[in-house]
Design an enzyme around this catalytic site. Structure first.
Site, PDB file in Angstrom:
ATOM      1  N   HIS A 120       0.825  -1.218   0.000  1.00 49.24           N
ATOM      2  CA  HIS A 120       0.000   0.000   0.000  1.00 49.24           C
ATOM      3  C   HIS A 120       0.857   1.265   0.000  1.00 49.24           C
ATOM      4  CE1 HIS A 120      -3.827  -2.177   0.784  1.00 49.24           C
ATOM      5  NE2 HIS A 120      -3.022  -3.026   1.389  1.00 49.24           N
ATOM      6  N   ASN A 173     -10.190  -3.128   2.071  1.00 44.69           N
ATOM      7  CA  ASN A 173      -9.829  -3.119   0.656  1.00 44.69           C
ATOM      8  C   ASN A 173     -11.072  -2.926  -0.194  1.00 44.69           C
ATOM      9  OD1 ASN A 173      -7.082  -3.530   1.022  1.00 44.69           O
ATOM     10  ND2 ASN A 173      -7.172  -5.744   0.722  1.00 44.69           N
ATOM     11  N   HIS A 177      -4.428   0.951  11.713  1.00 47.98           N
ATOM     12  CA  HIS A 177      -4.224  -0.298  12.456  1.00 47.98           C
ATOM     13  C   HIS A 177      -5.581  -0.969  12.691  1.00 47.98           C
ATOM     14  CE1 HIS A 177      -2.955  -3.262  15.175  1.00 47.98           C
ATOM     15  NE2 HIS A 177      -1.915  -2.635  15.692  1.00 47.98           N
ATOM     16  N   TYR A 182       0.630  -4.122  12.374  1.00 45.80           N
ATOM     17  CA  TYR A 182       0.556  -2.701  12.011  1.00 45.80           C
ATOM     18  C   TYR A 182       1.339  -1.790  12.949  1.00 45.80           C
ATOM     19  CZ  TYR A 182      -2.657  -3.962   8.289  1.00 45.80           C
ATOM     20  OH  TYR A 182      -3.190  -4.501   7.155  1.00 45.80           O
TER      21      TYR A 182
HETATM   22 FE1  HDE Z   1      -2.462  -4.815   5.458  1.00 49.80          FE
HETATM   23  N1  HDE Z   1      -0.670  -3.964   5.961  1.00 49.80           N
HETATM   24  N2  HDE Z   1      -1.741  -6.607   6.023  1.00 49.80           N
HETATM   25  N3  HDE Z   1      -4.159  -5.729   4.787  1.00 49.80           N
HETATM   26  N4  HDE Z   1      -3.155  -3.063   4.808  1.00 49.80           N
HETATM   27  C1  HDE Z   1      -0.360  -2.675   5.805  1.00 49.80           C
HETATM   28  O1  HDE Z   1       0.714  -1.320   7.403  1.00 49.80           O
HETATM   29  C2  HDE Z   1      -0.653  -6.818   6.793  1.00 49.80           C
HETATM   30  C3  HDE Z   1      -4.459  -7.044   4.871  1.00 49.80           C
HETATM   31  C4  HDE Z   1      -4.408  -2.802   4.342  1.00 49.80           C
HETATM   32  O2  HDE Z   1      -3.390   3.448   3.861  1.00 49.80           O
HETATM   33  C5  HDE Z   1       0.947  -2.322   6.433  1.00 49.80           C
HETATM   34  O3  HDE Z   1       1.046   0.889   7.698  1.00 49.80           O
HETATM   35  C6  HDE Z   1      -0.552  -8.191   7.186  1.00 49.80           C
HETATM   36  C7  HDE Z   1      -5.853  -7.272   4.617  1.00 49.80           C
HETATM   37  C8  HDE Z   1      -4.508  -1.421   3.950  1.00 49.80           C
HETATM   38  O4  HDE Z   1      -1.778   3.341   5.326  1.00 49.80           O
HETATM   39  C9  HDE Z   1       1.375  -3.624   7.119  1.00 49.80           C
HETATM   40  C10 HDE Z   1      -1.628  -8.822   6.603  1.00 49.80           C
HETATM   41  C11 HDE Z   1      -6.380  -6.034   4.355  1.00 49.80           C
HETATM   42  C12 HDE Z   1      -3.259  -0.871   4.223  1.00 49.80           C
HETATM   43  C13 HDE Z   1       0.272  -4.562   6.705  1.00 49.80           C
HETATM   44  C14 HDE Z   1      -2.376  -7.815   5.891  1.00 49.80           C
HETATM   45  C15 HDE Z   1      -5.311  -5.089   4.468  1.00 49.80           C
HETATM   46  C16 HDE Z   1      -2.439  -1.924   4.765  1.00 49.80           C
HETATM   47  C17 HDE Z   1       1.943  -1.696   5.498  1.00 49.80           C
HETATM   48  C18 HDE Z   1      -2.003 -10.279   6.660  1.00 49.80           C
HETATM   49  C19 HDE Z   1      -7.822  -5.691   4.002  1.00 49.80           C
HETATM   50  C20 HDE Z   1      -2.807   0.547   3.961  1.00 49.80           C
HETATM   51  C21 HDE Z   1       2.062  -0.250   5.908  1.00 49.80           C
HETATM   52  C22 HDE Z   1      -2.074 -10.812   7.952  1.00 49.80           C
HETATM   53  C23 HDE Z   1      -8.777  -6.025   5.041  1.00 49.80           C
HETATM   54  C24 HDE Z   1      -3.141   1.454   5.081  1.00 49.80           C
HETATM   55  C25 HDE Z   1       1.232  -0.120   7.069  1.00 49.80           C
HETATM   56  C26 HDE Z   1      -2.740   2.869   4.731  1.00 49.80           C
HETATM   57  C27 HDE Z   1      -1.127  -1.752   5.195  1.00 49.80           C
HETATM   58  C28 HDE Z   1       0.258  -5.831   7.123  1.00 49.80           C
HETATM   59  C29 HDE Z   1      -3.536  -8.123   5.129  1.00 49.80           C
HETATM   60  C30 HDE Z   1      -5.524  -3.702   4.224  1.00 49.80           C
HETATM   61  C31 HDE Z   1       2.760  -4.112   6.794  1.00 49.80           C
HETATM   62  C32 HDE Z   1       0.542  -8.790   8.019  1.00 49.80           C
HETATM   63  C33 HDE Z   1      -6.588  -8.619   4.649  1.00 49.80           C
HETATM   64  C34 HDE Z   1      -5.716  -0.714   3.352  1.00 49.80           C
HETATM   65  O5  HDE Z   1       1.376  -3.489   8.496  1.00 49.80           O
END
Ligand code: HDE
Length: 705
Positions: free
Chosen positions: A88, A161, A352, A375
């Site tokens: 993202h 998402n 988060h 997060y």
């Molecule tokens: Fe994320 N995801 N994600 N994700 N995600 C991040 O956090 C992570 C997942 C989503 O505009 C990170 O600040 C793991 C699902 C959005 O700043 C990080 C897993 C969904 C955004 C991270 C998932 C999301 C992130 C990267 C699996 C939809 C952007 C930078 C367990 C429900 C937020 C940050 C923004 C961002 C980890 C799966 C949505 C690395 C470990 C499922 C919209 O923390």
């Protein structure tokens, strides 16, 4: 329990962090110098008399290390970038407000969902997933839809998402998935695309990804704008009401304008001609007062119905068809202010899924559980330490009082002797509060958990193909054709033939034999192996994007194509009529020179037809002649035709369509003399309001553009 029993008697809390507290550093205030206009100063407040030349030994001599002005400036510059988000990274955001339509007290005690008169401020960041910060907006990808609600009870982040399911079921697979989908390690290619070996290698070996990959091969992965895409919380969460009764909940965001997508050809061309296409649209619509609006919907499931479905509610690769559980619309989000500073706000905002408020709680979805760890951890390296909650965009509007102290970049000047609890030296404050609603304290939902410590995937997560089949069979023919073309395109870029064959035989054949056959044929592969796809009891029409549009031309961009000699009076009338209906007409011409008293908004080269929703060719013999002779102008209408957009041509403007060799009498092309403006325009507006002329699809294929 120590805190609970030793709770202080005094109701008067000392504010240990607020600037209003009698801080000793306030004594400095009396010495502060007025800023004296706009004088350029160093970070230490020293006025700078020369910002053009570094200090050197003689006009042609070496620079001197002593130059504290240059050193400070360059040192700061050297550190101006922070690590981009691992996923993202590319995003755009806006401020806004959220308001619930009616009290949700029956379902949740969350304060911001109680009172329809209360506006809760929000910050919303949209993003692509796999591309780096500088990648194009319109690549085929999932979009992030992250909302921070600054509620009176603390921040609540709904980090979702634009698709309701995910690629994997367990958080432990996330690093593998992300490594596979991001640019390949040896050469950092492709930028922002999944059409490469490692992505398809991984998903061909992980059948649980089949459903979500199908979504990403559908038009959902190329939204027309951020304003016209849906959002989903994906995981099943819990609502808990004041009586402690819990229900499962799935969150949905619905754009008020309806949902629309680009065509793949448009998306690819836009990636080159305007990599900021979505970002610009969001920014401009807010600047011009066309505020993006989304309604919040919830699917509510009684606890006792947890096992009533033929899939597991905890499995994030599954959705609940709306036909089974309707989406209840409960409130509206309006984005009404652009950020002041991209870095300070959009880059530094930290979402988060674990930021919840009383009344909203988690489930044991194993993907969600892993996210709850990830997060905070990522913000610590991205934002430089554990004090990221003090960055203005992340600060809750509710106060934060606790005994956390120090660490990198601490802003708060904490006062007092006690940074521990229980304490007597600070009157016992800050102390715990009783659970909401009486006193507002967060209390986790008391779910009974009882199990063997084990690394195993629940059997109830084992069916990977039923919902892929459901999604595919719920698509219209047009959407099915787009999906097949997307698989062919992506797999066509995969260099290893065995990966292509594996996708067809081990994945597609198991849920959509006809799709598998079409893709195989396009890739020159033998007919796929026979498999027994799951039976779909009842398709879900709600999944088809064609059922999610909302006819109308409000905020649609309409090109008025003209050249010198065009009929200015007609153009003005068109502009007025379209504007009155909420559309955005723009005069587009070969140059920016005046046309009959009107100044064009952009040139044909500057804003090609891919940036518009519909096109009108103006009347006027000289204008029509110039446009007919211009390759760019002919291409403009050809492309609009190919992309199934509404087209109208008045009077001599019809010659431009003829010069472009557009097929006669095609659907969605309205022509007539200027005297018939009203009827031609009405037909045009009706067609443009439908977004695309799908009935023209077969004919459009023969058009070169
Ligand atoms: Fe994320 N995801 N994600 N994700 N995600 C991040 O956090 C992570 C997942 C989503 O505009 C990170 O600040 C793991 C699902 C959005 O700043 C990080 C897993 C969904 C955004 C991270 C998932 C999301 C992130 C990267 C699996 C939809 C952007 C930078 C367990 C429900 C937020 C940050 C923004 C961002 C980890 C799966 C949505 C690395 C470990 C499922 C919209 O923390």
């Amino acid at each position: 329990m120590a805190g609970k029993t030793s709770k202080p008697q005094s109701a008067k809390a000392v504010d240990h962090q607020s600037p209003g507290h009698d801080l000793k550093s306030k004594d400095l205030e009396q010495f502060r110098v007025n800023p004296e206009g706009a004088a350029l100063r160093t970070n230490q407040g020293v006025k700078i008399s020369d910002n053009q030349n570094s200090l050197r030994a003689g006009p042609r001599g070496p620079s001197l290390l002593e130059d504290f002005i240059m050193r400070e400036k360059i040192t700061h510059f050297d550190h101006e970038r922070i690590p981009e988000r691992i996923v993202h990274a590319r995003g755009s955001a806006a401020h806004g407000v959220f308001q619930v339509y009616e009290s949700m007290a029956e379902y949740t005690k969350a304060g911001f969902l109680q009172d329809p008169s209360v506006q809760t401020p929000v910050y919303v960041r949209f993003s692509t997933v796999q591309g780096p910060r500088g990648s194009a907006d319109t690549v085929r990808d999932v979009r992030g839809f992250a909302v921070k609600f600054y509620t009176q009870e603390g921040n609540y982040d709904l980090v979702g998402n634009n698709m309701p399911v995910f690629f994997i079921q367990d958080a432990i697979k996330f690093p593998d998935f992300v490594h596979a989908v991001k640019m390949e390690a040896p050469n950092e290619m492709p930028t922002g695309g999944s059409a490469h070996d490692t992505f398809w290698d991984f998903v061909s070996l992980v059948p649980e990804s089949a459903h979500m990959v199908l979504w990403t091969m559908s038009d959902r992965a190329i939204p027309r704008s951020l304003r016209t895409m849906e959002g989903f919380g994906i995981h099943t969460f819990r609502f808990v009401n004041a009586a402690g009764k819990a229900r499962f909940v799935k969150f949905h965001w619905r754009p008020v304008l309806g949902s629309y997508s680009l065509l793949w050809d448009e998306a690819q061309k836009l990636a080159g001609k305007d990599p900021d296409f979505h970002r610009r649209d969001l920014w401009e619509s807010i600047e011009s007062g066309m505020y993006p609006e989304f309604e919040l919907g919830v699917q509510l499931i009684e606890e006792e119905d947890e096992h009533a479905f033929d899939f597991d509610l905890l499995d994030p690769t599954k959705l609940i068809p709306e036909e089974l559980v309707p989406v209840k619309i409960i409130g509206k989000l309006t984005l009404n202010r652009n950020p002041d500073n991209f870095f300070a706000e959009t880059e530094q905002v930290a979402f988060h899924p674990g930021h919840v408020v009383p009344g909203i709680d988690f489930t044991n979805d194993p993907l969600l559980q892993g996210r709850l760890f990830s997060y905070t951890d990522t913000q610590i390296s991205r934002l430089g330490g554990p004090n990221f909650h003090e960055i203005p965009i992340n600060r809750p509007v509710a106060p934060f009082h606790n005994n956390q102290r120090d660490a990198m970049h601490r802003q708060a000047i904490n006062v007092g002797q006690a940074s521990y609890e229980p304490n007597s030296v600070s009157g016992g404050w800050p102390a715990e509060t009783d659970p909401a609603p009486s006193d507002g304290g967060f209390e986790s939902y008391q779910e009974r958990v009882d199990g063997t410590k084990i690394r195993v995937r629940s059997d109830s997560f084992a069916d990977h193909f039923s919902q892929a089949a459901l999604f595919y069979q719920s698509m219209s023919d047009v959407e099915k054709a787009h999906i097949a073309a997307a698989y062919q395109f992506e797999l066509g870029k995969v260099t290893k033939p065995e990966i292509r064959a594996r996708v067809v035989n081990e994945i597609l054949a198991h849920f959509a034999p006809d799709l598998a056959a079409t893709v195989a044929q396009g890739l020159g592969l033998p007919a796929p192996k026979k498999a027994t796809p799951p039976k779909v009891k009842q398709p879900s029409p709600a999944l088809s994007l064609l059922n999610r549009g909302k006819p109308g031309i409000k905020t649609k961009k309409i090109a008025l194509l003209a050249a010198p000699g065009a009929d200015g009076a007609l153009l003005k009338k068109l502009q007025q009529t379209l504007k009155a209906q909420g559309a955005v007409p723009m005069l587009i011409a070969p140059t920016l020179g005046e046309i009959d008293g009107l100044t064009p908004d952009a040139t044909i080269a500057g804003l090609p037809s891919i940036m518009f929703d519909a096109v009108i060719v103006s009347d006027g013999a000289a204008s029509a002649k110039a446009l007919s002779q211009s390759g760019d102008a002919r291409h403009f209408v050809l492309e609009a035709f190919k992309h199934l957009k509404a087209i109208a041509a008045f009077g001599a403007g019809r010659d431009v369509l003829t010069a472009a060799h557009l097929p006669d009498n095609a659907d969605g092309v309205e022509t007539g003399d200027a005297s018939k403006m009203d009827s031609v325009l009405k037909a045009f507006i009706d067609t443009a309001g439908q977004h695309r002329v799908w009935s023209r699809a077969a004919l459009a294929e023969s058009v070169p553009a």
